[in-house]
Design an enzyme around this catalytic site. Structure first.
Site, PDB file in Angstrom:
ATOM      1  N   THR A   8      45.590  41.732  34.995  1.00  0.00           N
ATOM      2  CA  THR A   8      44.309  41.518  35.664  1.00  0.00           C
ATOM      3  C   THR A   8      43.159  42.269  35.000  1.00  0.00           C
ATOM      4  OG1 THR A   8      44.811  43.335  37.177  1.00  0.00           O
ATOM      5  CG2 THR A   8      45.392  41.106  37.908  1.00  0.00           C
ATOM      6  N   CYS A   9      43.443  43.008  33.940  1.00  0.00           N
ATOM      7  CA  CYS A   9      42.430  43.834  33.257  1.00  0.00           C
ATOM      8  C   CYS A   9      41.679  42.979  32.218  1.00  0.00           C
ATOM      9  CB  CYS A   9      43.120  45.019  32.581  1.00  0.00           C
ATOM     10  SG  CYS A   9      42.049  45.986  31.510  1.00  0.00           S
ATOM     11  N   ASP A  10      40.356  42.916  32.346  1.00  0.00           N
ATOM     12  CA  ASP A  10      39.546  42.124  31.416  1.00  0.00           C
ATOM     13  C   ASP A  10      39.671  42.624  29.975  1.00  0.00           C
ATOM     14  OD1 ASP A  10      38.635  40.452  33.411  1.00  0.00           O
ATOM     15  OD2 ASP A  10      36.799  41.591  33.751  1.00  0.00           O
TER      16      ASP A  10
END
Length: 105
Positions: A8-10
């Protein structure tokens, strides 16, 4: 090459896109192998902790006082991301220097 991070980390998504041949490992689901974590602690020390994260801000002062290895074991999302392992080389984050070192900048 392995990329350790959160799906979920950009920032991790940017690294994955730029390094399509790398194997992605979600630290929340799969963790980081102890030998890799030990090498990363030796290379980066306390910089391995992301003290600007929501997870960090949610910790009590007592929890924050714990050793980094204990915090990372208890809260994998506290790891600064991504941690990239390329053979014997370790990279932390997705800065311009890291990208240049990996030949993607």
């Amino acid at each position: 090459m392995e990329i350790y991070g959160l799906k979920t980390c950009d920032t991790c998504r940017k690294a994955i896109k730029a390094l399509p041949a790398a194997r992605f490992v979600d630290v929340r689901a799969d963790g980081v192998p102890e030998d890799v974590m030990e090498r990363a602690r030796g290379a980066f020390g306390a910089a391995l902790l992301n003290t600007r994260s929501t997870t960090w801000r949610g910790l009590s002062e007592d929890e924050r006082a714990k050793a980094p290895e204990v915090l990372l074991a208890d809260h994998p999302a506290l790891m600064k991301r991504p941690l990239i392992v390329d053979g014997d080389a370790l990279y932390l984050g997705w800065t311009g220097d890291v990208q240049k070192s990996l030949g993607v900048a």
